[in-house]
Design an enzyme around this catalytic site. Structure first.
Site, PDB file in Angstrom:
ATOM      1  N   HIS A 299       0.395  -4.198   9.061  1.00 50.74           N
ATOM      2  CA  HIS A 299       1.837  -4.340   8.879  1.00 50.74           C
ATOM      3  C   HIS A 299       2.539  -3.949  10.159  1.00 50.74           C
ATOM      4  CE1 HIS A 299       2.555  -5.211   4.583  1.00 50.74           C
ATOM      5  NE2 HIS A 299       1.428  -4.548   4.359  1.00 50.74           N
TER       6      HIS A 299
ATOM      7  N   HIS B 165       0.830  -1.207   0.000  1.00 47.22           N
ATOM      8  CA  HIS B 165       0.000   0.000   0.000  1.00 47.22           C
ATOM      9  C   HIS B 165       0.865   1.256   0.000  1.00 47.22           C
ATOM     10  CE1 HIS B 165      -3.170  -2.815   0.864  1.00 47.22           C
ATOM     11  NE2 HIS B 165      -4.081  -1.859   0.939  1.00 47.22           N
TER      12      HIS B 165
ATOM     13  N   ASP C  37       7.768  -2.514   8.203  1.00 45.32           N
ATOM     14  CA  ASP C  37       7.278  -2.623   6.827  1.00 45.32           C
ATOM     15  C   ASP C  37       7.019  -1.249   6.220  1.00 45.32           C
ATOM     16  OD1 ASP C  37       7.276  -5.269   7.547  1.00 45.32           O
ATOM     17  OD2 ASP C  37       5.123  -5.368   7.876  1.00 45.32           O
TER      18      ASP C  37
END
Length: 316
Positions: A222, A181, A226
């Protein structure tokens, strides 16, 4: 009033038709790059699906972001997806704004070629990273006791190739470092930072990227690492690849014809040829240059200011 609306509608339709013709020509020249970028999106999804088969749920790792940010919970996990959808849709629509608005600075096809190049490079690094080490997923469906935390052995190759879209993409596990994302969000923001024209929108875009980062962590989709790795990796990828790609032609003038970037080699060869013709007393193509005269420290066109130029040179 009706005549004005009809006139403006006619101008808009002509603009759309002209832009469509230009973009189709660019598409015919660059369709291979676009197709390769889209195919890699599928490969990236396939890789994320594959790592889910080898994912092993376990205790959630200690994370600084989890300690500092309150947990949103499963019922509010949609917030981060909503923000990401807003970023994706708004950027997608912006890339097609030359079809509608007069102020044009980009070509849609060329922008998406660059965007896909950034995405492919970042996703390639991401695939290498999350296959190197599989961490226990912090998301709710990836934890111990969830039926989705481990995928059963596939019955056929077709089951793997279809990746159970879109459910297999939404409920994936194991593809953690680094956040997909954030790859899309940062690539979109960096692209608008370079080719966008509204300063306030640029500042707002960076604010949304920061909010998106916090929401991903608060939603426990996450780990903090990350998101942090995505921030510096994507910025470095875009920085270095952008230097290797040919620059987009400037369309600030709005109604200028299609001018694709010319390589440095072609420019140098053309300049040498023109200089050779001038030294031999020959003329060059009049469409390639316009005589200009310097008057009072300003460069003016002889074609439009010939009288002032002659007076200045004659001492008048």
């Amino acid at each position: 009033m009706t005549l004005y609306i009809g006139r403006e509608a006619s101008k808009l339709w002509k603009r759309i038709c002209a832009e469509t013709t230009t973009e189709i020509n660019l598409l015919l020249e660059n369709w291979k790059y676009l197709l390769a970028g889209l195919i890699f999106q599928y490969i990236h999804g396939l890789a994320a699906r594959g790592v889910h088969y080898i994912h092993r749920p376990g205790p959630t790792l200690q994370d600084l972001g989890f300690i500092l940010l309150p947990e949103l919970g499963q019922d509010k996990a949609y917030i981060s997806e909503t923000v990401f959808t807003f970023v994706f849709v708004s950027f997608f629509l912006w890339t097609f704004h030359p079809f509608i608005f007069k102020s044009k600075k980009i070509y849609t096809v060329l922008v998406w070629c660059r965007v896909l190049a950034f995405l492919v490079a970042s996703q390639f690094l991401r695939i290498i990273t999350f296959y190197s080490t599989q961490l226990p997923g912090p998301n709710y469906h990836c934890r111990e006791g969830s039926k989705l935390a481990r995928l059963p052995k596939p019955d056929s190759v077709l089951e793997v190739l279809l990746i159970n879209f879109p459910r297999g993409v939404i409920y994936g596990c194991g593809d953690l470092i680094f956040s997909s994302h954030m790859i899309f969000t940062l690539v979109f923001v960096l692209t608008y930072q370079k080719y966008g024209t509204r300063r306030c929108i640029k500042q707002f875009a960076w604010l949304v990227a920061v909010i998106q980062s916090l929401l991903i962590i608060a939603s426990r989709k996450h780990y903090t690492v990350d998101v942090v790795v995505a921030w510096y990796t994507v910025n470095l990828v875009v920085f270095f690849i952008d230097k290797k790609l040919p620059e987009l032609p400037d369309r600030t003038s709005g109604n200028s014809p299609l001018l694709l970037p010319v390589s440095t080699k072609d420019k140098d060869g053309r300049t040498k040829e023109e200089n050779h013709k001038l030294l031999n007393g020959n003329t060059v193509d009049p469409a390639d240059w316009r005589p200009r005269t310097q008057v009072n420290g300003k460069i003016v066109d002889d074609a439009t200011n010939g009288m002032h130029a002659d007076n200045a040179m004659n001492g008048a």
